[in-house]
Design an enzyme around this catalytic site. Structure first.
Site, PDB file in Angstrom:
ATOM      1  N   TYR A 162       0.839  -1.210   0.000  1.00  6.98           N
ATOM      2  CA  TYR A 162       0.000   0.000   0.000  1.00  6.98           C
ATOM      3  C   TYR A 162       0.871   1.256   0.000  1.00  6.98           C
ATOM      4  O   TYR A 162       0.611   2.204  -0.756  1.00  6.98           O
ATOM      5  CB  TYR A 162      -0.896  -0.054   1.236  1.00  6.98           C
ATOM      6  CG  TYR A 162      -1.855   1.099   1.415  1.00  6.98           C
ATOM      7  CD1 TYR A 162      -2.958   1.257   0.581  1.00  6.98           C
ATOM      8  CD2 TYR A 162      -1.679   2.009   2.451  1.00  6.98           C
ATOM      9  CE1 TYR A 162      -3.843   2.307   0.775  1.00  6.98           C
ATOM     10  CE2 TYR A 162      -2.564   3.056   2.660  1.00  6.98           C
ATOM     11  CZ  TYR A 162      -3.643   3.197   1.810  1.00  6.98           C
ATOM     12  OH  TYR A 162      -4.524   4.229   2.003  1.00  6.98           O
ATOM     13  N   LYS A 166       0.999   4.099  -2.939  1.00  7.12           N
ATOM     14  CA  LYS A 166       0.568   5.468  -2.664  1.00  7.12           C
ATOM     15  C   LYS A 166       1.679   6.490  -2.904  1.00  7.12           C
ATOM     16  O   LYS A 166       1.411   7.598  -3.380  1.00  7.12           O
ATOM     17  CB  LYS A 166       0.052   5.575  -1.229  1.00  7.12           C
ATOM     18  CG  LYS A 166      -1.287   4.878  -1.000  1.00  7.12           C
ATOM     19  CD  LYS A 166      -2.372   5.388  -1.943  1.00  7.12           C
ATOM     20  CE  LYS A 166      -3.762   4.969  -1.512  1.00  7.12           C
ATOM     21  NZ  LYS A 166      -4.808   5.423  -2.455  1.00  7.12           N
TER      22      LYS A 166
END
Length: 301
Positions: A162, A166
């Site tokens: 993640y 991001k």
């Protein structure tokens, strides 16, 4: 602020995406509500969430259509953009919000867990933005708003997939802004703090973790929507390539990597001189091994 505009919001069946879609419609936009209705980990599919948000928008007098195509492949992303153009005649704004989580400590993370998260967050934002790019170029206008995260900007435990996605998304946004500024196309990021199902996966095993979760619960998804709508609108015509964070009633402009300090040696460097001179000189400016929660420690305002 969005009269006559057409916007796409991915992952808009609930949480932050839903609130952004509703506020875009309240401000006059025709909205493509995209959501495939999968679980937090990306499994299963259900058209219900997207259609429910569409019905809410229509009940309030707005215009909206549901899309259940996946952002995780180029064909699905193209269909999402085509849905906007075929239904409403154009596309003006994209909010790349769709996301899943497959949290695991790095040494335990599987290849599938890595791939699945990058496919939705990073590839998904690329695919949807790329599908819209030719429309934006031809009409010489357009706005992209990408949901990044302080997990990537600062760091977090158990989220290598993640966090990588991001932080990669912020670089993608900057590249889009640079490449498409000549066509009056803007690209910005928001790192949202808000209680949603994405945050609901935070483990609660200690009192400290419970207190952190309780703080986040105070920060509702509707607090994110105003900045997203502003960035999507023409009022933000001079805002490009920026990264913002929204934390309840606070809006932050986030730093982006720039040189902090330098050391110079006229004869060049050896491994030994780096150890003896360069690192001691630079060490006071090292970035701490901290997490998002360590940086944002105070109670939300």
């Amino acid at each position: 602020m969005m009269d006559g505009k057409v916007a796409i919001v991915t992952g808009a069946g609930g949480g932050i995406g839903r609130e952004i879609a509703l506020m875009l419609a309240q401000n006059g936009a025709s909205v493509v509500v995209n959501d495939i209705g999968v679980s937090l980990s990306g499994e299963g599919a259900n058209a219900g969430p997207a259609q429910q948000v569409v019905e809410e928008i229509k009940a309030a007098g707005g215009q909206a259509v549901a899309s259940t195509d996946s952002v995780a492949d180029a064909a699905g992303a193209a269909k999402i953009v085509d849905c906007a153009v075929q239904t409403f005649g154009r596309i003006d704004s994209i909010v790349n919000n769709a996301g899943i989580l497959r949290d695991a400590l790095f040494h335990k993370m599987s290849g599938d867990e890595w791939d699945a998260v990058l496919k939705v967050h990073l590839y998904g934002a690329y695919y949807v933005s790329r599908a819209a790019a030719l429309h934006f170029k031809e009409q010489e206008s357009g706005s992209l708003v990408h949901m990044t995260s302080t997990s990537g900007l600062i760091g977090n435990l158990g989220q290598a997939n993640y966090s990588a996605a991001k932080l990669g998304l912020t670089a993608l946004s900057k590249s889009i802004a640079l490449d498409m500024q000549r066509f009056n196309v803007r690209s910005n990021c928001i790192a949202p703090f808000a209680w949603s199902r994405m945050i609901s996966s935070i483990p609660v095993k200690t009192q400290e973790q419970q207190e952190r979760v309780d703080k986040i619960k105070q920060m509702t998804p509707d607090k994110i929507a105003p900045l997203a709508v502003y960035l999507a609108s023409d009022a933000a015509a001079d805002v490009n390539a920026q990264v913002f964070t929204v934390r309840n009633n606070e809006i932050f402009l986030m730093s982006q990597p720039r040189p902090l300090r330098s050391v110079h040696r006229s004869e060049g460097w050896s491994p030994e001189s780096i150890a003896a001179h360069a690192m001691p000189a630079l060490k006071s400016s090292f970035i701490a091994l901290d997490r998002s929660a360590d940086v944002f420690q105070w109670d939300p305002i």
